[in-house]
Design a protein around this motif. Structure first.
Motif, mmCIF file in Angstrom:
data_model
loop_
_atom_site.group_PDB
_atom_site.id
_atom_site.type_symbol
_atom_site.label_atom_id
_atom_site.label_comp_id
_atom_site.label_asym_id
_atom_site.label_seq_id
_atom_site.Cartn_x
_atom_site.Cartn_y
_atom_site.Cartn_z
ATOM 1 N N LEU A 104 -19.958 48.420 18.284
ATOM 2 C CA LEU A 104 -20.493 48.391 16.929
ATOM 3 C C LEU A 104 -21.368 49.609 16.647
ATOM 4 O O LEU A 104 -21.356 50.139 15.534
ATOM 5 C CB LEU A 104 -21.298 47.106 16.710
ATOM 6 N N GLU A 105 -22.112 50.058 17.641
ATOM 7 C CA GLU A 105 -23.051 51.166 17.447
ATOM 8 C C GLU A 105 -22.432 52.535 17.726
ATOM 9 O O GLU A 105 -23.121 53.556 17.658
ATOM 10 C CB GLU A 105 -24.270 50.964 18.360
ATOM 11 N N GLY A 106 -21.130 52.570 18.025
ATOM 12 C CA GLY A 106 -20.433 53.847 18.193
ATOM 13 C C GLY A 106 -20.708 54.542 19.504
ATOM 14 O O GLY A 106 -20.606 55.763 19.581
ATOM 15 N N LYS A 107 -21.026 53.796 20.561
ATOM 16 C CA LYS A 107 -21.333 54.398 21.856
ATOM 17 C C LYS A 107 -20.165 54.297 22.837
ATOM 18 O O LYS A 107 -20.228 54.884 23.910
ATOM 19 C CB LYS A 107 -22.568 53.722 22.459
ATOM 20 N N ALA A 108 -19.127 53.547 22.495
ATOM 21 C CA ALA A 108 -18.002 53.346 23.405
ATOM 22 C C ALA A 108 -16.915 54.385 23.159
ATOM 23 O O ALA A 108 -16.646 54.770 22.017
ATOM 24 C CB ALA A 108 -17.426 51.938 23.226
ATOM 25 N N ASP A 109 -16.281 54.838 24.235
ATOM 26 C CA ASP A 109 -15.188 55.805 24.119
ATOM 27 C C ASP A 109 -13.946 55.140 23.531
ATOM 28 O O ASP A 109 -13.706 53.950 23.742
ATOM 29 C CB ASP A 109 -14.841 56.387 25.490
ATOM 30 N N PHE A 110 -13.168 55.951 22.812
ATOM 31 C CA PHE A 110 -11.891 55.466 22.285
ATOM 32 C C PHE A 110 -10.822 55.714 23.344
ATOM 33 O O PHE A 110 -10.648 56.831 23.820
ATOM 34 C CB PHE A 110 -11.544 56.195 20.983
ATOM 35 N N LYS A 111 -10.063 54.675 23.705
ATOM 36 C CA LYS A 111 -9.084 54.765 24.792
ATOM 37 C C LYS A 111 -7.648 54.869 24.295
ATOM 38 O O LYS A 111 -6.736 55.040 25.112
ATOM 39 C CB LYS A 111 -9.199 53.526 25.695
ATOM 40 N N GLY A 112 -7.409 54.770 22.979
ATOM 41 C CA GLY A 112 -6.049 54.764 22.469
ATOM 42 C C GLY A 112 -5.451 56.165 22.366
ATOM 43 O O GLY A 112 -6.094 57.179 22.639
ATOM 44 N N LYS A 113 -4.188 56.200 21.936
ATOM 45 C CA LYS A 113 -3.459 57.451 21.761
ATOM 46 C C LYS A 113 -2.741 57.429 20.414
ATOM 47 O O LYS A 113 -2.624 56.382 19.771
ATOM 48 C CB LYS A 113 -2.447 57.652 22.891
ATOM 49 N N ASP A 114 -2.262 58.613 20.013
ATOM 50 C CA ASP A 114 -1.490 58.754 18.767
ATOM 51 C C ASP A 114 -2.258 58.179 17.576
ATOM 52 O O ASP A 114 -1.695 57.482 16.728
ATOM 53 C CB ASP A 114 -0.115 58.071 18.902
ATOM 54 N N HIS A 115 -3.546 58.469 17.517
ATOM 55 C CA HIS A 115 -4.398 57.932 16.480
ATOM 56 C C HIS A 115 -4.814 59.040 15.509
ATOM 57 O O HIS A 115 -4.554 60.222 15.724
ATOM 58 C CB HIS A 115 -5.642 57.286 17.091
ATOM 59 N N ILE A 116 -5.454 58.631 14.431
ATOM 60 C CA ILE A 116 -5.995 59.557 13.444
ATOM 61 C C ILE A 116 -7.517 59.560 13.561
ATOM 62 O O ILE A 116 -8.140 58.498 13.632
ATOM 63 C CB ILE A 116 -5.571 59.154 12.015
ATOM 64 N N ILE A 117 -8.100 60.750 13.589
ATOM 65 C CA ILE A 117 -9.553 60.882 13.630
ATOM 66 C C ILE A 117 -10.043 61.279 12.238
ATOM 67 O O ILE A 117 -9.582 62.276 11.675
ATOM 68 C CB ILE A 117 -9.990 61.923 14.671
#
Length: 332
Positions: A104-117
């Motif tokens: 929720l606080e934006g501290k976790a890494d994103f683990k997915g692929k083929d995503h849009i930033i």
């Protein structure tokens, strides 16, 4: 050797350390009670089963020690093992809550692929994210912003990363290497020039980590368009041009502006996209192709040829192999 083992052990998460200690205590007491009362506990498995049931204070009563030493072992197990098990479940719950707060606080890494930033939070970003998530339920989006304290859209498939978008570690947390596209929006809290400079700096950081990724950048001032192109922008959106067009034309023709805005609103329900010129349509003229696509419910608006975009080109206009068709298609 023992120091290295202890050093590795203390570095483990708390819930893992407590679980390991609890398992050691349970197995030790289960083996010990098997040695004390082999008639009541024929195998070590029965002893371990009794130890788990006793430590968890469930107490089925299927295995019960009869001798005084066995009952003393049971009392010691309750005083030690039950505490470790309770601590384990408490630490496990704490770890789960901590992990949820990190997301929720934006501290976790994103683990997915083929995503849009998507970089930057404002009302345009809100509209972009809602449209993307509504049109494609399977799409994965990573939102980067330093002004937000928590995920603004927790119910959608949006992973929030808190931090400055021009820092490598923040972009790496959003998994910039496996993303397919980056959308950089202008910071509404800065002046136009400073907002554009921030967007270009972010663009340079993105291209430095992943030179092949497609970047769409919002630029507010016309003099910074060239710098954005030099920095590697694949598409540049000049929102001020559209705003100026609407305001100027509203002076002379309010009905024209209203119709134009209605058209933009209706595009939310349709798919404005590019279609490659397949071999079957090469060498056809624009008018004949328009009639052909209309039978399929596709509206042909124009042609993108290289860097040039031609809307409703004058007749005759022949389609070539490199052309991209600008079309509007119904969602259904």
């Amino acid at each position: 050797m023992s120091y290295n083992f202890f050093n590795t052990f203390v570095r483990l998460p708390l819930f893992l350390r407590v679980l390991i200690i609890a398992l050691i205590v349970i197995i030790s007491f289960g083996s010990f009670v098997h040695l004390l009362e082999p008639e009541q506990f024929p195998t070590i498995f029965e002893g371990v089963w009794w130890a788990i049931i006793t430590a968890s204070t469930v107490g089925y009563g299927d295995f019960v020690p009869k001798s005084v030493p066995g009952r003393l072992a049971g009392m010691a197990l309750i005083l030690t093992g039950a505490g470790f098990l309770a601590t384990y479940f408490a630490s496990l719950a704490t770890a789960a809550v901590t992990k949820q707060n990190e997301f929720l606080e934006g501290k976790a890494d994103f683990k997915g692929k083929d995503h849009i930033i998507v970089i930057g939070w404002n009302e345009r970003t809100r509209g972009i994210l809602r449209t993307l998530c509504t049109n494609n339920k399977n799409i994965s989006i990573a939102l980067i912003d330093e002004s937000l304290d928590k995920n603004p859209l927790p119910t959608m498939n949006v992973h929030f990363i808190q931090g400055r978008s021009n820092l490598d570690e923040v972009l790496i947390k959003a998994n910039i290497f496996d993303a397919v596209k980056v959308i950089i929006t202008a910071d509404p809290n800065k002046g136009e020039l400073h907002a554009d400079m921030g967007s270009i700096l972010t663009l340079l950081a993105v291209k430095g980590l992943n030179p092949k990724i497609q970047c769409i950048v919002e630029i507010l001032t016309s003099e910074q368009v060239a710098n954005a192109k030099r920095a590697g922008a694949d598409e540049i959106v000049q929102t001020n041009i559209l705003t100026s067009y609407v305001m100027i034309n509203s002076i002379s023709s309010q009905q024209l502006v209203t119709s134009f805005l209605d058209l933009l609103n209706q595009l939310d329900k349709r798919n404005l996209t590019f279609k490659p010129a397949v071999p079957e349509v090469v060498n056809m003229n624009f008018m004949d192709l328009s009639h052909l696509l209309m039978k399929e419910g596709i509206l042909l608006l124009g042609i993108k040829r290289g860097e040039e975009t031609l809307l409703n080109p004058p007749h005759p206009f022949t389609i070539i192999h490199q052309d991209q068709l600008i079309v509007i298609m119904n969602d259904n």
